[in-house]
Write a protein that holds these residues in place. Structure first.
Motif, mmCIF file in Angstrom:
data_model
loop_
_atom_site.group_PDB
_atom_site.id
_atom_site.type_symbol
_atom_site.label_atom_id
_atom_site.label_comp_id
_atom_site.label_asym_id
_atom_site.label_seq_id
_atom_site.Cartn_x
_atom_site.Cartn_y
_atom_site.Cartn_z
ATOM 1 N N SER A 15 11.932 -7.441 0.292
ATOM 2 C CA SER A 15 13.288 -7.014 -0.119
ATOM 3 C C SER A 15 14.483 -6.788 -1.016
ATOM 4 O O SER A 15 14.660 -8.582 -1.609
ATOM 5 C CB SER A 15 12.904 -5.992 1.296
ATOM 6 N N TRP A 128 6.901 -8.578 8.192
ATOM 7 C CA TRP A 128 6.068 -8.853 7.169
ATOM 8 C C TRP A 128 5.919 -10.166 7.022
ATOM 9 O O TRP A 128 5.012 -10.203 7.199
ATOM 10 C CB TRP A 128 6.923 -8.791 5.490
ATOM 11 N N PRO A 232 -2.965 -14.663 -2.588
ATOM 12 C CA PRO A 232 -2.358 -13.969 -1.517
ATOM 13 C C PRO A 232 -1.040 -13.470 -2.369
ATOM 14 O O PRO A 232 -0.907 -13.895 -3.023
ATOM 15 C CB PRO A 232 -0.931 -15.050 0.048
ATOM 16 N N ASP A 233 -0.923 -11.826 -2.681
ATOM 17 C CA ASP A 233 -0.373 -10.634 -3.095
ATOM 18 C C ASP A 233 0.061 -10.267 -2.221
ATOM 19 O O ASP A 233 0.337 -8.933 -1.834
ATOM 20 C CB ASP A 233 -1.118 -10.596 -4.428
ATOM 21 N N VAL A 234 1.303 -10.513 -1.630
ATOM 22 C CA VAL A 234 2.203 -9.528 -0.287
ATOM 23 C C VAL A 234 3.423 -8.124 -1.146
ATOM 24 O O VAL A 234 2.831 -8.788 -2.511
ATOM 25 C CB VAL A 234 3.333 -10.431 0.363
ATOM 26 N N THR A 235 2.982 -7.262 -0.535
ATOM 27 C CA THR A 235 3.781 -5.986 -1.429
ATOM 28 C C THR A 235 4.873 -6.151 -0.678
ATOM 29 O O THR A 235 5.356 -6.785 0.324
ATOM 30 C CB THR A 235 2.962 -4.672 -0.874
ATOM 31 N N ILE A 237 8.261 -4.599 0.650
ATOM 32 C CA ILE A 237 8.917 -3.708 1.715
ATOM 33 C C ILE A 237 9.003 -2.654 0.611
ATOM 34 O O ILE A 237 9.851 -2.658 0.182
ATOM 35 C CB ILE A 237 9.472 -4.070 2.813
ATOM 36 N N PRO A 238 8.850 -0.698 1.214
ATOM 37 C CA PRO A 238 9.430 -0.491 0.629
ATOM 38 C C PRO A 238 10.628 0.351 0.511
ATOM 39 O O PRO A 238 10.981 0.021 2.106
ATOM 40 C CB PRO A 238 8.167 1.072 1.406
ATOM 41 N N ARG B 49 -3.204 1.658 2.490
ATOM 42 C CA ARG B 49 -2.182 2.520 3.186
ATOM 43 C C ARG B 49 -2.051 2.603 4.383
ATOM 44 O O ARG B 49 -0.510 3.905 3.799
ATOM 45 C CB ARG B 49 -1.360 2.361 1.811
ATOM 46 N N SER B 87 -2.670 -3.541 4.893
ATOM 47 C CA SER B 87 -2.114 -2.447 4.751
ATOM 48 C C SER B 87 -0.407 -3.403 4.063
ATOM 49 O O SER B 87 1.018 -2.459 3.252
ATOM 50 C CB SER B 87 -1.512 -1.396 4.631
ATOM 51 N N PHE B 88 -0.496 -4.214 4.773
ATOM 52 C CA PHE B 88 0.788 -5.214 3.795
ATOM 53 C C PHE B 88 0.442 -6.383 3.091
ATOM 54 O O PHE B 88 1.338 -7.233 1.731
ATOM 55 C CB PHE B 88 1.073 -6.338 4.901
ATOM 56 N N PHE B 89 -0.792 -5.901 1.878
ATOM 57 C CA PHE B 89 -0.717 -6.381 0.711
ATOM 58 C C PHE B 89 -1.246 -5.749 -0.557
ATOM 59 O O PHE B 89 -1.582 -4.132 -0.400
ATOM 60 C CB PHE B 89 -2.198 -7.537 1.175
ATOM 61 N N GLN B 90 -1.468 -5.543 -1.471
ATOM 62 C CA GLN B 90 -1.383 -5.197 -3.274
ATOM 63 C C GLN B 90 -3.267 -5.126 -2.316
ATOM 64 O O GLN B 90 -3.836 -3.495 -2.526
ATOM 65 C CB GLN B 90 -1.921 -6.002 -3.725
ATOM 66 N N HIS B 93 -7.594 -8.324 2.986
ATOM 67 C CA HIS B 93 -7.985 -9.536 2.841
ATOM 68 C C HIS B 93 -9.389 -9.044 3.283
ATOM 69 O O HIS B 93 -10.321 -10.115 3.125
ATOM 70 C CB HIS B 93 -7.271 -9.967 2.916
ATOM 71 N N THR B 110 3.963 3.935 4.709
ATOM 72 C CA THR B 110 5.380 3.845 4.065
ATOM 73 C C THR B 110 6.075 4.836 5.365
ATOM 74 O O THR B 110 7.593 4.923 5.471
ATOM 75 C CB THR B 110 5.469 5.036 2.857
ATOM 76 N N VAL B 113 7.439 3.029 7.867
ATOM 77 C CA VAL B 113 8.458 2.307 7.303
ATOM 78 C C VAL B 113 9.629 2.504 7.481
ATOM 79 O O VAL B 113 10.836 2.328 7.967
ATOM 80 C CB VAL B 113 7.774 1.376 6.457
ATOM 81 N N TYR B 117 12.841 2.029 10.288
ATOM 82 C CA TYR B 117 14.489 2.203 9.208
ATOM 83 C C TYR B 117 15.496 3.505 10.123
ATOM 84 O O TYR B 117 16.258 2.731 10.064
ATOM 85 C CB TYR B 117 14.661 2.910 7.536
#
Lengths: 247, 247
Positions: A15, A128, A232-235, A237-238, B49, B87-90, B93, B110, B113, B117
DNA sequence: CGAAATTTTGATCACGTTCAACTTCAGTGG
DNA sequence: CCACTGAAGTTGAACGTGATCAAAATTTCG
């Protein structure tokens, strides 16, 4: 903790963190210290209420069973957090031992939680990181449960290389491996002689070489195939409000 | 999702959630649905997601290897979240498959998330849940890596019982076990015949009985000893401002 | 009721553990 | 400087566990 700190590097992969954000994190640090090798940072069964951000060095999270056997849950590398997951329970479930000399910054878990209330992006980052931890453990389950010994060793090495690369601690296809074969055996659920044999085989097959506790990959594609390794391919944080108008 | 919803029960074990908090969670729910047994909710390699809060039913998170073997990472019970960690990865897994018919509420990651906030206690709860997930995986690593087959089976049963008890889905020492021995074998890294033998042994030793897919513990203390089972003891999330004046 | 999935039992055998011996190496003190 | 010590790596032989394969018995479900 400057911008160069491996933990900050990981935060920034997740982020946006402003200088003010990072400053307020810095303000929590109560202790900056080094720990000698073989020292336990966390001890299974004892209360632990800190988060330690590893700046440099290697450690291992493990559990000792009654029968004397040890299972290494995961390796702890620069940018990792000691106290995650230990500090989230009444008593730590695992011990953490320094494998090399370790440099780290520590803060109290309650202070960090307080920061999370004030700046929710830290709470999300914590989520995360915990999820990354969980998935890493998940891969370890697959490793031990269903992969052959040679695949386990290959996978173990590839995971280390990938994680070190993410915090700039690998030189291309080379990285430091200060772990003894006993530790790797305890991580992979194998016996020491068998780990030794499997490493020898990887060397004989021209996949890796080991010189002075440094591993070099010679054929990373064949290794990846052998290990079934998935990078691994973490997204990220939106960002805040991203979906505000869609609700 | 009323106060009785197993996910809400888990939230309340972690922190205080007001009716307004829970209402704003409820507002995120886009879909309430049931999934038939054997259906995959999440598929390894595909983007996912959403967060799905399981109200009722059992599922399993697993990974299929190229050689056709399957490793079950963890079981999914009422109160658990599908999409954590997917949902935390592209790309997810692991896959998640319904073992029994499953009832669940889903929201987009989203949106969740975004709620985090606005109300940081949800972000913290998410962290805590992810940490619980990680520790559960860690126990699984110990299981597969260093416990004997009989210990694994015993530990598996005890963990299920404990988790079900926490959401009110166990009747004393009895609980529903809808998993086939094949699934348990894939979870524990054993072969089907061997799981069968170990279950038979637990029955023969008078530790458990199984009637109509319901397990009953007869000697939970001997079981606990055999399995090296440690009851998890999550701490509650420290309330906001708890440490404000100490900094 | 028939078909399919699941549980149960048995026989064989390969794999990885265990145990032991030996080597190499780093660190330490005489 | 070298002997001594302990830790770590390497190799080999024997054993035992749990996988594999096969088949029967039983249950579940369409």
């Amino acid at each position: 903790m400057g911008r160069r700190h491996p933990f900050v590097l990981r935060l920034n992969q997740l982020s946006e963190f402003s200088d003010a954000d990072l400053q307020s994190l810095d303000d929590l640090i109560e202790l900056e210290t080094t720990v000698k090798r073989r020292c336990d940072l966390v001890v299974d069964g004892y209360e632990y209420r800190k988060l330690c951000f590893v700046e440099d060095g290697y450690a291992a999270r493990y559990k000792l069973l009654r029968n004397g056997k040890r299972q290494v849950i995961t390796t702890v590398l620069p940018g990792d957090v000691v106290g995650l997951p230990g500090s989230f329970f009444q008593k730590a479930h695992y011990s953490v031992v320094a494998i090399t000399e370790l440099r780290l910054q520590a803060c109290s878990i309650t202070d960090f939680v307080d920061l999370c209330y004030r700046r929710p992006q830290f709470a999300l980052a914590l989520s995360w990181l915990a999820v990354q931890e969980a998935v890493s453990y998940g891969e370890h389950i697959v490793d031990i449960g269903r992969r052959t010994p040679i695949e386990r060793v290959a996978h173990f090495l590839m995971e280390l290389h990938t994680r070190l690369s993410l915090v700039g601690r690998a030189r291309g296809l080379t990285f430091e491996l200060p772990f003894s074969q006993e530790l790797m055996a305890d991580a992979l659920g194998l016996s020491v002689p068998h780990v030794n044999r499997m490493l020898a085989r990887l060397r004989a097959d021209g996949l890796i070489s080991v010189i002075d506790h440094h591993v070099r990959f010679h054929d990373i594609e064949r290794l990846r195939l052998l290990a079934h390794f998935q990078t691994p391919d973490v997204t990220r944080i939106p960002p805040a409000q991203a979906s505000a108008r869609t609700r």
